[in-house]
Design a protein around this motif. Structure first.
Motif, PDB file in Angstrom:
ATOM      1  N   LEU A 295      94.998  31.010 106.312  1.00  0.00           N
ATOM      2  CA  LEU A 295      94.379  30.477 105.334  1.00  0.00           C
ATOM      3  C   LEU A 295      93.046  31.399 104.748  1.00  0.00           C
ATOM      4  O   LEU A 295      92.855  31.448 103.581  1.00  0.00           O
ATOM      5  CB  LEU A 295      93.884  29.235 105.636  1.00  0.00           C
ATOM      6  N   LYS A 296      92.634  32.255 105.718  1.00  0.00           N
ATOM      7  CA  LYS A 296      91.754  33.226 105.382  1.00  0.00           C
ATOM      8  C   LYS A 296      92.207  34.051 104.433  1.00  0.00           C
ATOM      9  O   LYS A 296      91.325  34.726 103.482  1.00  0.00           O
ATOM     10  CB  LYS A 296      90.973  33.702 106.303  1.00  0.00           C
ATOM     11  N   GLY A 297      93.554  34.445 104.302  1.00  0.00           N
ATOM     12  CA  GLY A 297      93.969  35.351 103.505  1.00  0.00           C
ATOM     13  C   GLY A 297      94.520  34.854 102.297  1.00  0.00           C
ATOM     14  O   GLY A 297      95.110  35.659 101.277  1.00  0.00           O
ATOM     15  N   ASP A 298      94.347  33.600 101.836  1.00  0.00           N
ATOM     16  CA  ASP A 298      94.976  33.200 100.712  1.00  0.00           C
ATOM     17  C   ASP A 298      93.675  33.277  99.411  1.00  0.00           C
ATOM     18  O   ASP A 298      92.764  32.473  99.608  1.00  0.00           O
ATOM     19  CB  ASP A 298      95.173  31.486 100.935  1.00  0.00           C
ATOM     20  N   GLU A 299      93.999  34.052  98.666  1.00  0.00           N
ATOM     21  CA  GLU A 299      92.918  34.501  97.721  1.00  0.00           C
ATOM     22  C   GLU A 299      92.504  33.505  96.788  1.00  0.00           C
ATOM     23  O   GLU A 299      91.440  33.165  96.375  1.00  0.00           O
ATOM     24  CB  GLU A 299      93.677  35.515  96.766  1.00  0.00           C
ATOM     25  N   ALA A 300      93.624  32.697  96.334  1.00  0.00           N
ATOM     26  CA  ALA A 300      93.536  31.611  95.421  1.00  0.00           C
ATOM     27  C   ALA A 300      92.537  30.289  96.149  1.00  0.00           C
ATOM     28  O   ALA A 300      91.552  29.411  95.419  1.00  0.00           O
ATOM     29  CB  ALA A 300      94.645  31.000  94.785  1.00  0.00           C
ATOM     30  N   ILE A 301      92.755  29.977  97.279  1.00  0.00           N
ATOM     31  CA  ILE A 301      92.246  28.752  97.996  1.00  0.00           C
ATOM     32  C   ILE A 301      90.647  29.238  97.970  1.00  0.00           C
ATOM     33  O   ILE A 301      89.642  28.603  97.796  1.00  0.00           O
ATOM     34  CB  ILE A 301      92.706  28.777  99.258  1.00  0.00           C
ATOM     35  N   ALA A 302      90.437  30.615  98.447  1.00  0.00           N
ATOM     36  CA  ALA A 302      88.889  31.003  97.997  1.00  0.00           C
ATOM     37  C   ALA A 302      88.336  30.925  96.855  1.00  0.00           C
ATOM     38  O   ALA A 302      87.055  30.793  96.787  1.00  0.00           O
ATOM     39  CB  ALA A 302      88.961  32.644  98.656  1.00  0.00           C
TER      40      ALA A 302
END
Length: 338
Positions: A295-302
């Motif tokens: 999840l840390k690699g999901d740009e949109a969630i961030a």
């Protein structure tokens, strides 16, 4: 910090052995899940709307019931298809549901997705006007809805009314102050996200988007969110918008989780919907520590301030409450969302 909600499609199946065999089962369990989620500290209960389908369809009775049974959790939609809506009657329904909930309504509207019936909005009495396509009609309905939601009078009163009128032009009632700032547009492209910003709506971006660059879904969605925020800034609105993304995320903490979702290794997918090339975002299912790293690699969630977790509602309230508890306990703190 990030707001976390659930998004239910409200499926039911009348066949023997189904845990939700009727629409009544789904509606009542939708209320029960919102009550349970509020006790967990989940921030939002959101519901999908589909017509002519064995799914949730008429959102406002459900939203009002959830609002009456809860006290803190946001209640919303993701999304109401504006091709099917009478925007003025919808203002009355939305105002009533918001007042019952004490101002907790977060109303997601949009052009909607492909439906069970071809051009189903025709059966509701709506047709695009000359020069419009169905998407244009949805945006026109949305603009009428937004125009009159602020509560300014626009209708000429009867000079001999049955009951006394306030002075001046009349507005739709019941009016709920502040609801206009809690309207969201479900956007599947960069262009409609920019339009939503110009119209002063919050942004809901789901797991389907027009494939505009060939890049991974989360990167395209991150760019969409940044384009929206830039357009919002240029429009000069006097409040800060919210942005949500939706994801299927399952932390596998017991044998039942692993049986249901342990083999669901998913990647982005490409498909064609309504004659456009769409990209579908991946889901996530893994042991909590590995899930957090993914999840840390999901740009949109961030980029988003709100995350809506799609839940398998047909597995029942108890199991879905467990799914949400896994996220709140094992994932949200490790991600810095709590």
């Amino acid at each position: 910090m990030k707001k976390i909600g659930f998004l239910s499609f409200g499926h039911w199946n009348p066949e023997a052995g189904s845990p939700l065999r009727t629409a009544g089962d789904t509606l009542l369990q939708s209320i029960d899940l919102a009550v349970a989620a509020e006790e967990l500290g989940v921030d939002g209960a959101y519901y999908r709307v589909h017509h002519f389908a064995r799914q949730l369809a008429s959102p406002f009775p459900l939203l009002a019931a959830v609002g009456a049974k809860t006290s803190k959790i946001e209640i919303g939609t993701g999304v109401i298809d504006m091709r099917y809506e009478n925007p003025l009657y919808m203002i009355e329904d939305a105002g009533a549901a918001d007042l019952i909930s004490g101002g907790r309504l977060q109303l997601g509207i949009s052009r909607g997705s492909p439906e069970q019936v071809n051009d189903g909005w025709r059966y509701f009495g709506y047709q695009p006007v000359e020069g419009e396509d169905p998407s244009d009609m949805a945006r026109r309905h949305a603009e009428i809805f937004l125009k009159h939601l602020d509560g300014e009078g626009f209708a000429q009163p009867n000079p001999q009314p049955m009951f006394p009128n306030p002075p001046g032009l009349l507005r739709l009632e019941p009016h709920s102050e502040g609801l206009r700032r809690r309207i969201w547009w479900g956007s599947g492209s960069n262009g409609t996200a920019i339009w939503a910003a110009q119209m002063g709506m919050n942004l809901q971006s789901s797991t389907l988007k027009v494939d505009e660059s060939g890049e991974p879904f989360h990167i395209q969605q991150g760019k969409q969110i940044r384009a929206y925020r830039e357009a919002w800034k240029e429009a000069g609105h006097d409040f800060e918008p919210r942005v949500s993304v939706s994801r299927s995320i399952f932390a596998l903490t017991n044998d039942m989780d692993r049986a249901y979702f342990g083999r669901s290794k998913s990647d982005d997918q490409i498909g064609y919907i309504d004659n456009f090339r769409g990209i579908f975002g991946r889901g996530y299912a893994d042991e909590p520590d590995r899930l957090v790293e993914q999840l840390k690699g999901d740009e949109a969630i961030a980029e988003a301030d709100t995350l809506l977790l799609t839940v398998p509602n047909m597995l029942g309230v108890e199991y879905n409450n467990h799914v949400l508890e896994n996220i709140m306990t094992h994932v949200a703190p490790a991600m810095g969302w709590r």
